[in-house]
Design an enzyme around this catalytic site. Structure first.
Site, PDB file in Angstrom:
ATOM      1  N   ARG A  87       1.012  -1.312  -0.151  1.00  0.00           N
ATOM      2  CA  ARG A  87       0.176  -0.078   0.023  1.00  0.00           C
ATOM      3  C   ARG A  87       1.075   1.310  -0.084  1.00  0.00           C
ATOM      4  O   ARG A  87       0.548   2.213  -0.748  1.00  0.00           O
ATOM      5  CB  ARG A  87      -0.876  -0.064   1.093  1.00  0.00           C
ATOM      6  N   HIS A 142       0.539   4.423  -2.562  1.00  0.00           N
ATOM      7  CA  HIS A 142       0.182   5.999  -1.835  1.00  0.00           C
ATOM      8  C   HIS A 142       1.391   6.784  -2.278  1.00  0.00           C
ATOM      9  O   HIS A 142       1.134   8.014  -2.334  1.00  0.00           O
ATOM     10  CB  HIS A 142      -0.303   5.847  -0.333  1.00  0.00           C
ATOM     11  N   ASN A 183      -3.685   8.592   4.967  1.00  0.00           N
ATOM     12  CA  ASN A 183      -2.226   8.068   5.534  1.00  0.00           C
ATOM     13  C   ASN A 183      -2.479   7.862   6.983  1.00  0.00           C
ATOM     14  O   ASN A 183      -1.957   7.054   7.778  1.00  0.00           O
ATOM     15  CB  ASN A 183      -1.173   8.840   5.060  1.00  0.00           C
ATOM     16  N   HIS A 209      -6.552  -5.969  -2.548  1.00  0.00           N
ATOM     17  CA  HIS A 209      -7.180  -5.969  -1.471  1.00  0.00           C
ATOM     18  C   HIS A 209      -7.619  -7.265  -1.088  1.00  0.00           C
ATOM     19  O   HIS A 209      -8.256  -7.795  -0.227  1.00  0.00           O
ATOM     20  CB  HIS A 209      -8.519  -5.134  -1.489  1.00  0.00           C
TER      21      HIS A 209
END
Ligand code: HEM
Length: 323
Positions: A67, A71, A99, A199
Site C-alpha cells: 500500500r 500511496h 495515511n 485488497h
C-alpha cells in the site's frame, strides 16, 4: 567513386540500423530493471531478505508495504514523497487523511535503506526504488505473482499533504469517481479492477467501513451483521476486519467476495456496479493466471507514474528527510 558510394551506403545502413535498434530498446533513460546490476548487485537480494523477514514476523506487513508504494505513486508520481516526515518546510503526506493513523511499514523501509546503504558501501539506491521493489517482494512473499521493476527513480525534495488528500482514492467513492481518479494517473479501467485486487491481502479499520455495513444496500446481509458485531455504530474505530477472507494470501478470493456482495469497502463493491468491470472481476475470480498477469502488468504501469530520473531529485541518505 563506385567504392566510395558503397562505403557511404554501408555507413548509412549501419547508422540507421543502430538508430532503429536504440529506438526500439525496451528500456530508455537509464530507467531499467538492470539499473543497480553494476553499481550494487547486492541491493535487490538484500531488500528481498529484509522484506521476507518482516513478513515472516507479521504477515500483514506485506500488505502495508504494498500500500505504501501505491500511496507514493498516486501523489506526484513514485518519488518517495510519502516517506518524508513533517518539518516546517515539508508538508508531510503522512498527515493526509488516507495515511494518518493508517499507512504503516515506515520502520521496515528505514531498516531496508540502512542495510542496502551498508552493503552497497554508499547511498546509491533511492527510497522511491526501495518502495517499488518492496511492494513486489511483499506480493511474492504472500504467494502472489512477480514482475520486473524498472529502476533508477530518484527521490523528491518535497511532499504535498494537499495532493495526497485529493489524489489518493477514497473508500466512499463510486465507480465513475474511481475510474476518473485512475484516469488522472494515466491508468485505465482494467488497471483499476486488477489493482483493486491488492485488497486480497490486508485489513481495514472499522471507521473506514462503518458507513458501508450500516448504510449500503448492495451488501450481503449476514456479512454486514457479522461485521457490525465488531464495528458498532459508535466507538471501536480502530477495530480491524480483513479485506477478504484470506488476508495473508495473495489469491482470488477478493473477487469471489465481490460476486456475493461481500466487498468490505464501498469502493470495492463499486466494481460490481457496471457490466464491464463486473465482467473483469468475474474472470479474475476463477482465473488465477489472468489476475496474476494483469495485476503484475498494472503494478508496472503504476510504478512508472512520473518517476524522477537522470539528475532530477536526489538519492536521500535518510528516507524520512531531504538531504
Ligand atoms: C481503488 C481504490 C482504492 C481505495 C479507495 C483504497 C482504500 C483503502 C482503504 C481505505 C484501506 C484501509 C485503510 C485503513 O483502514 O487504515 C485500504 C487498505 C489496503 N489497500 Fe487500498 N485502496 C484502493 C486501491 C488500492 C491499490 C491500487 C492498492 C495496491 C496496489 C491497495 C492496497 C491496499 C492494501 C494492501 C491494503 C491493506 C493494508 C494493511 O493491511 O495495512 N489499495 N485501501
Amino acid at each position: 567513386m563506385a567504392f566510395g558510394s558503397l562505403s557511404l551506403f554501408r555507413a548509412l545502413l549501419f547508422l540507421s540500423l543502430t538508430a532503429s535498434a536504440l529506438s526500439t530498446r525496451p528500456y530508455k533513460n537509464g530507467f531499467s530493471p538492470q539499473f543497480y546490476d553494476y553499481v550494487c548487485p547486492q541491493a535487490l537480494p538484500t531488500i528481498k531478505r529484509v522484506v521476507e523477514a518482516a513478513v515472516q514476523r507479521e504477515r500483514r506487513m506485506g500488505a502495508s508495504l504494498l500500500r505504501l508504494h501505491f500511496h507514493d505513486c498516486f501523489v506526484n508520481g513514485c518519488d518517495g514523497s510519502i516517506l518524508l516526515d513533517p518539518t516546517p518546510t515539508i508538508d508531510s503526506e503522512k498527515l493526509a487523511f488516507p495515511n494518518n493513523n493508517s499507512a504503516r511499514g515506515f520502520e521496515v523501509i528505514d531498516q531496508i535503506k540502512a542495510e542496502v546503504d551498508r552493503v552497497c558501501g554508499r547511498p546509491v539506491v533511492s527510497c522511491a526504488d526501495i518502495l517499488a521493489i518492496t511492494a513486489r517482494d511483499s506480493v511474492v512473499a504472500l504467494g502472489g505473482p512477480s514482475w520486473k521493476v524498472r529502476l533508477g527513480r530518484r527521490d523528491s525534495t518535497t511532499a504535498s499533504r494537499t495532493t495526497a488528500n485529493s489524489d489518493i482514492p477514497a473508500p466512499n467513492m463510486d465507480l465513475p469517481a474511481l475510474i476518473n481518479n485512475f484516469k488522472r494517473q494515466g491508468l485505465k479501467v482494467k488497471d483499476l479492477v486488477a489493482l483493486s485486487g491488492a485488497h486480497t491481502i490486508g485489513f481495514a479499520q472499522c471507521r473506514i467501513f462503518r458507513d458501508r455495513i450500516y448504510n449500503d444496500s448492495n451488501i450481503n446481509h449476514a456479512f454486514a451483521k457479522n461485521l457490525q458485531s465488531s464495528c458498532p455504530r459508535m466507538g471501536s474505530d480502530g477495530n480491524l476486519a480483513s479485506l477478504d477472507p484470506t488476508p495473508a494470501h495473495f489469491d482470488t478470493r477478493y473477487y469471489n467476495n465481490l460476486l456475493s456482495q461481500k466487498g468490505l469497502l464501498h469502493s470495492d463493491q463499486a466494481l460490481s456496479t457496471d457490466e464491464s468491470t463486473l465482467k473483469l472481476a468475474k474472470s479474475y475470480s476463477y482465473d488465477y493466471d489472468a489476475f496474476w498477469k494483469d495485476f503484475a502488468k498494472s503494478m508496472v504501469r503504476m510504478g512508472n507514474i512520473k518517476p524522477l530520473i537522470g539528475n532530477q531529485g536526489q538519492i536521500r541518505l535518510n528516507c524520512r528527510r531531504v538531504n
